[in-house]
Scaffold this motif. Structure first.
Motif, PDB file in Angstrom:
ATOM      1  N   VAL A  84       0.809  -1.226   0.000  1.00 11.24           N
ATOM      2  CA  VAL A  84       0.000   0.000   0.000  1.00 11.24           C
ATOM      3  C   VAL A  84       0.839   1.270   0.000  1.00 11.24           C
ATOM      4  O   VAL A  84       0.342   2.338  -0.345  1.00 11.24           O
ATOM      5  CB  VAL A  84      -0.997   0.038   1.184  1.00 11.24           C
ATOM      6  CG1 VAL A  84      -1.976  -1.122   1.092  1.00 11.24           C
ATOM      7  CG2 VAL A  84      -0.285   0.051   2.517  1.00 11.24           C
ATOM      8  N   THR A  85       2.100   1.152   0.352  1.00 10.58           N
ATOM      9  CA  THR A  85       2.921   2.361   0.437  1.00 10.58           C
ATOM     10  C   THR A  85       3.197   2.987  -0.927  1.00 10.58           C
ATOM     11  O   THR A  85       3.508   4.167  -1.003  1.00 10.58           O
ATOM     12  CB  THR A  85       4.257   2.092   1.161  1.00 10.58           C
ATOM     13  OG1 THR A  85       4.995   1.113   0.439  1.00 10.58           O
ATOM     14  CG2 THR A  85       4.015   1.638   2.592  1.00 10.58           C
ATOM     15  N   THR A  86       3.047   2.226  -1.988  1.00  7.88           N
ATOM     16  CA  THR A  86       3.267   2.802  -3.317  1.00  7.88           C
ATOM     17  C   THR A  86       2.210   3.855  -3.645  1.00  7.88           C
ATOM     18  O   THR A  86       2.442   4.738  -4.463  1.00  7.88           O
ATOM     19  CB  THR A  86       3.267   1.724  -4.416  1.00  7.88           C
ATOM     20  OG1 THR A  86       2.035   1.018  -4.379  1.00  7.88           O
ATOM     21  CG2 THR A  86       4.421   0.749  -4.226  1.00  7.88           C
ATOM     22  N   ALA A  87       1.065   3.761  -3.012  1.00  5.51           N
ATOM     23  CA  ALA A  87      -0.003   4.728  -3.244  1.00  5.51           C
ATOM     24  C   ALA A  87       0.159   6.000  -2.413  1.00  5.51           C
ATOM     25  O   ALA A  87      -0.462   7.020  -2.706  1.00  5.51           O
ATOM     26  CB  ALA A  87      -1.352   4.094  -2.920  1.00  5.51           C
ATOM     27  N   LEU A  88       1.006   5.937  -1.408  1.00  2.83           N
ATOM     28  CA  LEU A  88       1.120   7.064  -0.475  1.00  2.83           C
ATOM     29  C   LEU A  88       1.574   8.350  -1.148  1.00  2.83           C
ATOM     30  O   LEU A  88       0.956   9.401  -0.963  1.00  2.83           O
ATOM     31  CB  LEU A  88       2.056   6.695   0.673  1.00  2.83           C
ATOM     32  CG  LEU A  88       2.131   7.693   1.821  1.00  2.83           C
ATOM     33  CD1 LEU A  88       0.751   7.944   2.421  1.00  2.83           C
ATOM     34  CD2 LEU A  88       3.094   7.191   2.881  1.00  2.83           C
ATOM     35  N   SER A  89       2.620   8.294  -1.955  1.00  2.37           N
ATOM     36  CA  SER A  89       3.110   9.516  -2.595  1.00  2.37           C
ATOM     37  C   SER A  89       2.082  10.078  -3.571  1.00  2.37           C
ATOM     38  O   SER A  89       1.939  11.295  -3.705  1.00  2.37           O
ATOM     39  CB  SER A  89       4.449   9.277  -3.297  1.00  2.37           C
ATOM     40  OG  SER A  89       4.307   8.319  -4.318  1.00  2.37           O
ATOM     41  N   VAL A  90       1.340   9.192  -4.237  1.00  2.00           N
ATOM     42  CA  VAL A  90       0.303   9.638  -5.169  1.00  2.00           C
ATOM     43  C   VAL A  90      -0.789  10.390  -4.407  1.00  2.00           C
ATOM     44  O   VAL A  90      -1.240  11.463  -4.824  1.00  2.00           O
ATOM     45  CB  VAL A  90      -0.298   8.437  -5.929  1.00  2.00           C
ATOM     46  CG1 VAL A  90      -1.445   8.874  -6.825  1.00  2.00           C
ATOM     47  CG2 VAL A  90       0.776   7.725  -6.735  1.00  2.00           C
ATOM     48  N   ALA A  91      -1.209   9.848  -3.284  1.00  3.21           N
ATOM     49  CA  ALA A  91      -2.264  10.473  -2.483  1.00  3.21           C
ATOM     50  C   ALA A  91      -1.813  11.807  -1.894  1.00  3.21           C
ATOM     51  O   ALA A  91      -2.560  12.793  -1.928  1.00  3.21           O
ATOM     52  CB  ALA A  91      -2.707   9.525  -1.378  1.00  3.21           C
ATOM     53  N   ILE A  92      -0.597  11.852  -1.369  1.00  5.23           N
ATOM     54  CA  ILE A  92      -0.088  13.090  -0.771  1.00  5.23           C
ATOM     55  C   ILE A  92       0.054  14.173  -1.843  1.00  5.23           C
ATOM     56  O   ILE A  92      -0.331  15.333  -1.635  1.00  5.23           O
ATOM     57  CB  ILE A  92       1.255  12.843  -0.051  1.00  5.23           C
ATOM     58  CG1 ILE A  92       1.011  12.001   1.204  1.00  5.23           C
ATOM     59  CG2 ILE A  92       1.926  14.159   0.314  1.00  5.23           C
ATOM     60  CD1 ILE A  92       2.278  11.510   1.862  1.00  5.23           C
ATOM     61  N   GLU A  93       0.590  13.807  -2.991  1.00  7.35           N
ATOM     62  CA  GLU A  93       0.740  14.772  -4.085  1.00  7.35           C
ATOM     63  C   GLU A  93      -0.632  15.321  -4.526  1.00  7.35           C
ATOM     64  O   GLU A  93      -0.792  16.515  -4.752  1.00  7.35           O
ATOM     65  CB  GLU A  93       1.451  14.123  -5.263  1.00  7.35           C
ATOM     66  CG  GLU A  93       1.694  15.071  -6.412  1.00  7.35           C
ATOM     67  CD  GLU A  93       2.419  14.403  -7.570  1.00  7.35           C
ATOM     68  OE1 GLU A  93       2.107  14.754  -8.729  1.00  7.35           O
ATOM     69  OE2 GLU A  93       3.279  13.543  -7.331  1.00  7.35           O
ATOM     70  N   ALA A  94      -1.595  14.436  -4.612  1.00  5.70           N
ATOM     71  CA  ALA A  94      -2.946  14.867  -5.002  1.00  5.70           C
ATOM     72  C   ALA A  94      -3.565  15.787  -3.956  1.00  5.70           C
ATOM     73  O   ALA A  94      -4.198  16.784  -4.293  1.00  5.70           O
ATOM     74  CB  ALA A  94      -3.838  13.646  -5.221  1.00  5.70           C
ATOM     75  N   PHE A  95      -3.344  15.492  -2.691  1.00 10.04           N
ATOM     76  CA  PHE A  95      -3.907  16.331  -1.629  1.00 10.04           C
ATOM     77  C   PHE A  95      -3.269  17.704  -1.627  1.00 10.04           C
ATOM     78  O   PHE A  95      -3.945  18.725  -1.491  1.00 10.04           O
ATOM     79  CB  PHE A  95      -3.721  15.670  -0.249  1.00 10.04           C
ATOM     80  CG  PHE A  95      -4.497  16.369   0.827  1.00 10.04           C
ATOM     81  CD1 PHE A  95      -5.800  15.972   1.112  1.00 10.04           C
ATOM     82  CD2 PHE A  95      -3.956  17.428   1.531  1.00 10.04           C
ATOM     83  CE1 PHE A  95      -6.540  16.627   2.090  1.00 10.04           C
ATOM     84  CE2 PHE A  95      -4.679  18.094   2.501  1.00 10.04           C
ATOM     85  CZ  PHE A  95      -5.977  17.695   2.789  1.00 10.04           C
ATOM     86  N   ASP A  96      -1.949  17.747  -1.782  1.00 10.40           N
ATOM     87  CA  ASP A  96      -1.214  19.008  -1.727  1.00 10.40           C
ATOM     88  C   ASP A  96      -1.351  19.841  -2.993  1.00 10.40           C
ATOM     89  O   ASP A  96      -1.006  21.021  -2.998  1.00 10.40           O
ATOM     90  CB  ASP A  96       0.272  18.741  -1.456  1.00 10.40           C
ATOM     91  CG  ASP A  96       0.534  18.201  -0.056  1.00 10.40           C
ATOM     92  OD1 ASP A  96      -0.385  18.305   0.799  1.00 10.40           O
ATOM     93  OD2 ASP A  96       1.624  17.684   0.184  1.00 10.40           O
ATOM     94  N   LYS A  97      -1.862  19.247  -4.059  1.00 12.40           N
ATOM     95  CA  LYS A  97      -1.955  19.915  -5.350  1.00 12.40           C
ATOM     96  C   LYS A  97      -2.834  21.169  -5.303  1.00 12.40           C
ATOM     97  O   LYS A  97      -2.536  22.168  -5.926  1.00 12.40           O
ATOM     98  CB  LYS A  97      -2.474  18.941  -6.398  1.00 12.40           C
ATOM     99  CG  LYS A  97      -2.396  19.458  -7.812  1.00 12.40           C
ATOM    100  CD  LYS A  97      -2.806  18.385  -8.784  1.00 12.40           C
ATOM    101  CE  LYS A  97      -2.610  18.875 -10.202  1.00 12.40           C
ATOM    102  NZ  LYS A  97      -2.961  17.824 -11.168  1.00 12.40           N
ATOM    103  N   ASP A  98      -3.920  21.094  -4.613  1.00 14.13           N
ATOM    104  CA  ASP A  98      -4.866  22.238  -4.576  1.00 14.13           C
ATOM    105  C   ASP A  98      -4.464  23.284  -3.574  1.00 14.13           C
ATOM    106  O   ASP A  98      -4.081  23.132  -2.536  1.00 14.13           O
ATOM    107  CB  ASP A  98      -6.275  21.736  -4.278  1.00 14.13           C
ATOM    108  CG  ASP A  98      -6.792  20.860  -5.405  1.00 14.13           C
ATOM    109  OD1 ASP A  98      -6.396  21.079  -6.569  1.00 14.13           O
ATOM    110  OD2 ASP A  98      -7.593  19.977  -5.113  1.00 14.13           O
TER     111      ASP A  98
END
Length: 98
Positions: A84-98
């Motif tokens: 599941v850790t492979t998804a972590l950077s994707v989720a954080i980047e998406a959250f911080d994008k806005d």
């Protein structure tokens, strides 16, 4: 349904897409924030990282915090391990994008 298929459904049959989405929301006892956080957990478990940004955006729109998004991604860690850790950077980047 992959992102492309969902985009085509929304574009070519918006009425069907809307009914389908409303059905899913009404069929769930979860509020929209919780439902999107749970969905993030499922996406993370199944390595569907390409779908994560949309659901992070939806969870955030319904009041999810950065820490809640991170927790949702990592909730499967004890059962699934580092998968599941492979998804972590994707989720954080998406959250911080806005």
């Amino acid at each position: 349904m992959n992102n492309k298929a969902f985009e085509v459904l929304q574009k070519e049959a918006p009425e069907v897409s809307e009914v389908w989405q409303q059905f899913l929301l009404k069929a769930s006892a979860l509020d929209e924030k919780t439902q999107n956080l749970v969905y993030l957990s499922v996406l993370s478990a199944f390595h569907l990282e390409n779908r994560i940004p949309f659901h992070v955006k939806m969870a955030k729109m319904h009041g999810a915090t950065r820490d809640e998004v991170i927790s949702a991604v990592l909730v499967g860690l004890p059962a699934l391990g580092n998968i599941v850790t492979t998804a972590l950077s994707v989720a954080i980047e998406a959250f911080d994008k806005d």
